[in-house]
Design a protein around this motif. Sequence first.
Motif, PDB file in Angstrom:
ATOM      1  N   ASP A 145       0.947  -1.117   0.110  1.00 28.06           N
ATOM      2  CA  ASP A 145      -0.116  -0.051   0.048  1.00 28.06           C
ATOM      3  C   ASP A 145       0.877   1.288  -0.025  1.00 28.06           C
ATOM      4  N   ALA A 146       1.927   1.238   1.141  1.00 23.64           N
ATOM      5  CA  ALA A 146       2.861   2.384   1.074  1.00 23.64           C
ATOM      6  C   ALA A 146       3.382   2.568  -0.233  1.00 23.64           C
ATOM      7  N   ALA A 147       3.954   1.434  -0.862  1.00 24.29           N
ATOM      8  CA  ALA A 147       4.706   1.742  -2.190  1.00 24.29           C
ATOM      9  C   ALA A 147       3.560   2.082  -3.329  1.00 24.29           C
ATOM     10  N   ASP A 148       2.652   1.458  -3.170  1.00 23.35           N
ATOM     11  CA  ASP A 148       1.662   2.111  -4.174  1.00 23.35           C
ATOM     12  C   ASP A 148       1.347   3.768  -4.121  1.00 23.35           C
ATOM     13  N   ILE A 149       1.257   4.124  -2.805  1.00 23.65           N
ATOM     14  CA  ILE A 149       1.008   5.577  -2.696  1.00 23.65           C
ATOM     15  C   ILE A 149       2.503   6.455  -3.038  1.00 23.65           C
ATOM     16  N   ASP A 150       3.603   5.570  -2.884  1.00 23.68           N
ATOM     17  CA  ASP A 150       4.969   6.184  -3.021  1.00 23.68           C
ATOM     18  C   ASP A 150       5.094   6.297  -4.771  1.00 23.68           C
ATOM     19  N   GLY A 151       4.066   5.455  -5.478  1.00 22.87           N
ATOM     20  CA  GLY A 151       4.194   5.508  -6.813  1.00 22.87           C
ATOM     21  C   GLY A 151       5.215   4.422  -7.367  1.00 22.87           C
TER      22      GLY A 151
END
Lengths: 394, 366
Positions: A289-295
Motif C-alpha cells: 500500500d505504502a509503495a503504491d502511494i509512493d508511486g
Amino acid sequence: MEILKSIYEVAWFILLIAGGVAVLEGYLYSHFKFYRKPLFEVSALIVFPLLGLLALKTFGLAAPGSYSWLAVSEVLILLFFRFAVKGRHTVPFMLLAPAFVGLALLLVYPFVFEVYLSFHDLKLTTIMMWKNTGTLPFAGISQYVKVFTTSPLSEITFWALLGRTLVWTFSNVFFHVTGGFILALMLNNQIRFKGIYRTLLVIPWAMPQVVAVLAMRGEFHATNGFVNIIITKLLDTLPFLGSLGVAPVQWLSDYPLLTCTLINVWLGIPFMMVVILGGLQSISSSYYDAADIDGASYLQKLRYITLPLIRPVLMPAVTLGTVWTFNNINVIYLVTGQAGGTEQADILVSALYKAAFTYNRYSYSAAFAIVVFAMLFFFSVFYLKTFDAAKDER
Amino acid sequence: MATVQFKKIVKKFGDNLVLNGVDVEIKDHEFVVIVGPSGCGKTTLLRMLAGLEEITDGEIFIDNLLVNELHPSKREIAMVFQDYALYPHMTVEQNMNFALRLRKMDKAEIAGRVKEAANILQLNKFLERMPKQLSGGQRQRVAIGRAIVRKPKVFLFDEPLSNLDAKLREEMRVEIAKLYQRLNATILYVTHDQVEAMTLAGRIVIMNHGIVQQVGSPIEVYRKPVNLFVAGFIGSPTMNFLSGRLKLENGTAVFFNKFITMPIPAFVLPQSEAQDGREVVLGVRPDDVLVERPGGEKCSGKIEGVLEVCELLGHRENLYLKVGGQRVLATVEAFFNRSPGSAVSLCFNYQNMHVFDKATEQRISE
C-alpha cells in the motif's frame, strides 16, 4: 512365507535396537544412582568391560585389545560421572543418550573411518591384507595428491569435473529459484483453484526422488519417450520448426547433462516455490500500500519491496539448494550411471561413487569425499557469515 | 493544499455493505477527524480516497478533480499507516526519500526536502538508522516524515497513534497538533479514539454502520449530539441514558419511568403539548449530575439515590449511583467523602439535558 521371514527380520532388528537402548539407559542409570559408591566403581571397572567384551564376541566384533579399550573408556566414564556430572541432570542425559549414541554410530564413526582410510591405501589389491591382518599400508597425503592429479573415472580430470559440477549447480539453482519465484508470485495472487494448483505443483517434490527420476528418464527415451514424441508431433503439424533446427534427439546418450538438468530443475522447483510462497505471504500488505502511494510500479515493488523482504527466507533455501544440487547423485546416477552409461554427465559426487564402487579405489575415494566435504563446508560457513552480517544490518 | 469531496460513496465487499452513501466535504486547510467504532467503515473510506480500495459507487474529488480511476501515486496524497509500514530494509533516510527517488527527482532537491522534514520532526540524528533500531514514537515520526517530504495535497492518517502506549500517544497527539499548525495542510485523520477526535479535529465526522451520523465541530457534537449513537460515543465517561415516557401535566411535559419522575422544562423540550405519551431516552452527561448540591432553578428536583462505588481519579471522582433500579454515573470534584451504601441526593442539570426519541433515536430536544 518369504514375507513372514522379512517381518521376522524387521521385528528382530527393532527388538535389537530397543534392547540396546534399554541396556544403555540401565548402564547410565546405574552410574547416576551409585556414582559415589567406591564399591560400585571397582565392580563397574570389572563388570562392564567384561559385559562389553561378551557383547562384542556375540556379534563377532571382538578384536585383540578390545578389553583394555573398554576398560579405559569405563575409567573415563567413571571420572566423568564423578567430577563432571555429579548425579545432576539425570533425565536430560538419559533422554539424549540414545540419540547421541545413534548419531555417533551413524555419523561420527563413518567420518573418522573415512579420514583414516584417506591416509592409508585400501584398494582391490590390499583389501585381502586388511581382512587378514587388520592393518593397511600408510599412504600419507598421497591419496589427496592423486585426487587432484589423476582421474577418478577413465579420462576426465578432477578440475574438469569440478567445473562441470559448478556449471550444473549454478544452472540448476538458478532455474530452481527463478522458476519457483515466478510460480510463487502467480500463486500469491487471488486466483481460483489455488489449492489445486499448489498441490499439483508440489507433486514432483512429494514423490520419492528415485521413482520420479526413473519415470522422467523413461520420458526422455529416444523413441518411446514423451519428449521426442511431442517433438515429432509438433514437427508434423508445424513443419517450419524443422528448419529452425528442432528435431528429436538421443537425449540420454547425446545430451546427458542437459537431460539431467531438465529433470533436476523439474524436481527442484517445488521446494523453492513453497519456500518463496511462504516468504511472500509473510510480507505485510501495508508495504505494498505504502509503495503504491509512493508511486512504485509492479517491477519496482518487486525490486525494492518483495526481493529484499524475502531474502531472509530465500538465502537459507538457496544454500540448502546449492549443497543438495552439488551433492545430487540421485539424478545423475539414475539417469546415466547404469552399466554402459556415459561419463559425460558425471559430477564430483557421482564420479566419486563410481571411483569407489565401480573402480574399487576406496582410499582414493575417501580422500576425494573429504575434499568435496571441505568445499561445501567452507561454502556454508562463508555463506552463514555473510548472512549473519546482512542480518545484523537490519 | 486542497479540498476533498465524497459524493454518495458506497462500498461493498461481496454482499457486505460497508459504506452506504457517504457525503462529506472537506475544506482547504481543514483538519477533519473521522471517528467511529471498529468496523464502521472509516478506514475503508480513507483507503478509498488513497486509491487502495476500489470504489463500488459514488465519486471522490480532490481539488475538484475526479480521482475515482486515478492511481494512488497520481492523487498527490500521502498516507501514514497504523503499523507505519516503514520498509524494514531501508534506512530512515531511504524510507523518507523513496517516493522522491522513484519520481527521479533532482538529488539536491531530495536531500533538501528530507532535511527539512527531519528538522521539523527532530529526526536528524536517526537518518542513518534502520527502522528496527527506533522506538515506536520515532517510527511514527519517520512515517509522518515520509508523508511530509512528498508535499502532498492531502495528508491521510490511518489510526496513527493506536500502536503507541498511552503516554506516548498523548505526546504524539500534541506533536500532530503542532505539525498541523505548522504545515497548515488539509488533513484527514481516522481514529476510533474520541479523545483524539475531540482534541485534534477542526471538524469531526462521526460514522457508524457505514453511515455518517453527524458532522460538526468538536463542541457541536459534544453539546448537540443529533442521535443516541453520537451522544453515547462522544464524551468520556459515557453519557447517562434514562429510558421512559413523557406525559403532560398542567401544560408541562413530565418524564417518568419506574424510578424517576421529573418535569422537563420548555427550554429543553419545546412544544410539550405534542409529546404526550411519547417514549423517549433522556441523556445527561456525568458532569451534569449534581450530587449533594443545592440545585438552582435550572435543575431538576432532588432525587434520592444510593452510592454504589466511588472511583477516585485524582482531581475528579466517578460516583456510581443507583436510583431504585436505574444506574446513574456522576462525576464530581474530589473528595466525595461518603462510603458506598450511603444514601445521597442528586439532581440533573437541565441546561445540558438531551432528549431523544426512543424509536428513531433522533434528538428531539433543543
